[in-house]
Motif scaffolding. Sequence first.
Motif, PDB file in Angstrom:
ATOM      1  N   UNK A  92     -12.892   8.132   4.946  1.00  0.00           N
ATOM      2  CA  UNK A  92     -12.721   7.625   3.587  1.00  0.00           C
ATOM      3  C   UNK A  92     -11.268   7.638   3.164  1.00  0.00           C
ATOM      4  N   UNK A  93     -10.529   8.676   3.575  1.00  0.00           N
ATOM      5  CA  UNK A  93      -9.123   8.767   3.195  1.00  0.00           C
ATOM      6  C   UNK A  93      -8.306   7.660   3.845  1.00  0.00           C
ATOM      7  N   UNK A  94      -8.686   7.271   5.059  1.00  0.00           N
ATOM      8  CA  UNK A  94      -7.934   6.221   5.740  1.00  0.00           C
ATOM      9  C   UNK A  94      -8.147   4.867   5.080  1.00  0.00           C
ATOM     10  N   UNK A  95      -9.320   4.662   4.525  1.00  0.00           N
ATOM     11  CA  UNK A  95      -9.638   3.343   3.942  1.00  0.00           C
ATOM     12  C   UNK A  95      -9.737   3.398   2.416  1.00  0.00           C
ATOM     13  N   UNK A  96      -9.100   4.383   1.827  1.00  0.00           N
ATOM     14  CA  UNK A  96      -9.226   4.601   0.375  1.00  0.00           C
ATOM     15  C   UNK A  96      -8.718   3.415  -0.420  1.00  0.00           C
ATOM     16  N   UNK A  97      -7.637   2.791   0.028  1.00  0.00           N
ATOM     17  CA  UNK A  97      -7.024   1.717  -0.752  1.00  0.00           C
ATOM     18  C   UNK A  97      -7.742   0.390  -0.583  1.00  0.00           C
ATOM     19  N   UNK A  98      -8.807   0.337   0.190  1.00  0.00           N
ATOM     20  CA  UNK A  98      -9.521  -0.932   0.377  1.00  0.00           C
ATOM     21  C   UNK A  98     -10.538  -1.192  -0.709  1.00  0.00           C
ATOM     22  N   UNK A  99     -10.821  -0.203  -1.545  1.00  0.00           N
ATOM     23  CA  UNK A  99     -11.764  -0.429  -2.638  1.00  0.00           C
ATOM     24  C   UNK A  99     -12.727   0.718  -2.789  1.00  0.00           C
ATOM     25  N   UNK A 340       1.520   6.969  -1.134  1.00  0.00           N
ATOM     26  CA  UNK A 340       1.870   6.683  -2.517  1.00  0.00           C
ATOM     27  C   UNK A 340       0.810   5.879  -3.243  1.00  0.00           C
ATOM     28  N   UNK A 341       0.259   4.844  -2.589  1.00  0.00           N
ATOM     29  CA  UNK A 341      -0.738   4.005  -3.226  1.00  0.00           C
ATOM     30  C   UNK A 341      -2.028   4.788  -3.479  1.00  0.00           C
ATOM     31  N   UNK A 342      -2.425   5.601  -2.499  1.00  0.00           N
ATOM     32  CA  UNK A 342      -3.645   6.390  -2.644  1.00  0.00           C
ATOM     33  C   UNK A 342      -3.471   7.416  -3.756  1.00  0.00           C
ATOM     34  N   UNK A 343      -2.326   8.060  -3.808  1.00  0.00           N
ATOM     35  CA  UNK A 343      -2.067   9.079  -4.821  1.00  0.00           C
ATOM     36  C   UNK A 343      -2.072   8.478  -6.224  1.00  0.00           C
ATOM     37  N   UNK A 344      -1.455   7.328  -6.370  1.00  0.00           N
ATOM     38  CA  UNK A 344      -1.435   6.685  -7.689  1.00  0.00           C
ATOM     39  C   UNK A 344      -2.822   6.186  -8.074  1.00  0.00           C
ATOM     40  N   UNK A 345      -3.598   5.755  -7.093  1.00  0.00           N
ATOM     41  CA  UNK A 345      -4.965   5.298  -7.368  1.00  0.00           C
ATOM     42  C   UNK A 345      -5.815   6.453  -7.890  1.00  0.00           C
ATOM     43  N   UNK A 346      -5.700   7.607  -7.241  1.00  0.00           N
ATOM     44  CA  UNK A 346      -6.458   8.785  -7.671  1.00  0.00           C
ATOM     45  C   UNK A 346      -6.032   9.203  -9.078  1.00  0.00           C
ATOM     46  N   UNK A 347      -4.733   9.198  -9.334  1.00  0.00           N
ATOM     47  CA  UNK A 347      -4.232   9.599 -10.654  1.00  0.00           C
ATOM     48  C   UNK A 347      -4.718   8.643 -11.735  1.00  0.00           C
TER      49      UNK A 347
END
Length: 509
Positions: A92-99, A340-347
Motif C-alpha cells: 500500500x505504501x508503494x502505491x499510495x499516490x495512485x489513489x 514528499x507527495x505521500x507525506x503531503x497527501x497524508x497531511x
Amino acid sequence: MAFAPRLEIRQSQQLVMTPQLQQAIKLLQMSNMELSEFVLQEIEQNPLLEVVEPHADAPREEPPADAPPADAASAEPAGLDSELREDRLALAEETFDTGLENLYADRSIADSDGPAPGDAGGDWSNVGKGGDSRFEEMGSAVEETLAESANLREHLLAQLGLTRAPGIVKLICADLVEAVDEAGYLRADLEETAHRLGAGAAEVGEALKLLQGFDPTGVGARDLAECLGLQLAERDRLDPAMAKLLQNLELLAKGEQAKLLKLCGVDAEDLADMLAEIRRLEPRPGRPFGGEPSQPVIPDVFVRPDQHGGWTVELNGETLPKLIVNQRYLARISGGEKKGEVKSYIAEKLQTANWLVKSLDQRARTILKVSSEIVRQQDGFFAYGVRELRPLNLKTVAAAVEMHESTISRVTSSKYMGTNRGVFELKYFFTAAIASADGGAAFSAESVRHRIKGMIDAEAQGAPLSDDDLVKALRADGIDIARRTVAKYRESMNIPSSVRRRRLGGVLA
C-alpha cells in the motif's frame, strides 16, 4: 494637477470566508439525508475517516469456557498473520499516490481475518467503504428483497403487448402511452400526433380508444369529465342525465344546485344519488402507479416531557453520523520515511478529517442549542396545543443563543422536531404576531388560523359563518384582526367562502 507615484498605508477590515467556513455553513443547512450522502462521499475519498456505529462500544461477549474450539482451517498462525500484514502494508505504501482504491483494498484485506460484519463482535468500520466485498454481497441480498414499485407506463405497455390490434394502431397507442402523465391523463394533442407520425385521424382515434380501454379505467382521458365518463360507462351508469352533469362540472364546483336540477331534468333525490355515484369514482386513475414512493420524515431532535414538568430536548443519534479519525490506521501508514507527495497527501487527508469531525460536532451542538431555545419559547404549544403557540421570529432566538439570524435560518431549514403532538419542521414555530384587542400579549398567526378552522368546522349546518362573523368572534376572544386577514387565512387553508359553503352544503345534503 501633476501625476506622481507615492506610497500610502491604509487599514481596513473585511470578512473572508475560507473554503472550510463555506463548507461548514453548507453542512449546517443540510438535511439529515443530504448530510448522510455527503458523509458517505467523504468516507470514500478519505481513508482516515471511520464511522462509529451506535453499538460499536458494546463489550464483546466472551465464549463460554466449555465451548468447542474454532475451526482450525479458519485460524492463522500469529507469525504468518504478522508477515501478511507487513507485506500488504508495504504494498500500500508503494502505491499510495495512485489513489484511494489501493488503500481501501489494503484495509479490507488486512482486516479480513476478523469476524464478518453482523457477527458477534464484528467490526463495522469497513462497511460502505467499497473495499469490502462482503458488504457488496450483503447489499445485493437486501436489494433482492425489495419490491419494485409499479410503473404506469410499463403497466400500460404490458397490456398493449397482449392486444390484437393492427400494427399501426399499436404503434400509435405506444406513442400515446408515452404522453400519459402520472395521474393517468393524456397530455398530447391528437392532431399534432397524427401529423408527427404521418397517420390518419381515424387511426389515431382508434389508438386512443384502445388506450382508454386499458386498466385502470379512466386512463388516457384528456380531462376530468372524460375520465369520470369512462368509469361511469364501465359501470353502465352513463345515462343522459349523468352525461349532462359531467358537461357542467363547473356548476357542481360552485354548488349551483338549482341550475343542475334544471339542466339534468331530475329531482333533488336523483341529483343526490348522481353526486354520490361521482364521489365513488377515481379522479386520478394513475394514483396507484405514479410518482416516487414518499420518504418518511425523520426528526433531527426529540422533545419529551421530563419528571419535573418540563421538557427534555435530545438529538436523534440515528440521523447524526459519528465520525472519528482512525488513529491506528494513521499510525500504520505514517510510520517510516515517506516521499514528499505521500507525506503531503497524508497531511491533507488528516487535516480534512479533523475539520469534518469538528464541523459535525459543532453542527450537532448548534441544532441542539437552537431547538432547546425554541422549546423554551413555545412551551405552551407542547403542553396545550396550537392555540398556545406564541409569536416568534428569528431575531428573538438569535439574541437568546447569541448567534446571527442567518445562522438560525440555516439551522431551522429542513430540520424536524419529533414531539408529543407530531413531527414539525423547526420553521413551523416561527409565526407572525396578531395584536391583542385589550393590549395584552400578542397572538400567534398560526394559533389564530387554528381558531378560524375550528370555528368553521363547528358551524351549524346550513348557517355558515361569514368573515365578518369570524372577526366578531375573534375580537370577543381578545384578538384584534382585520376582515381581509381572516379571508387570507381562510383561503390559505383552502376553505371556501360562506356563500359557497352554503351552496355546497345544500348540494351534498
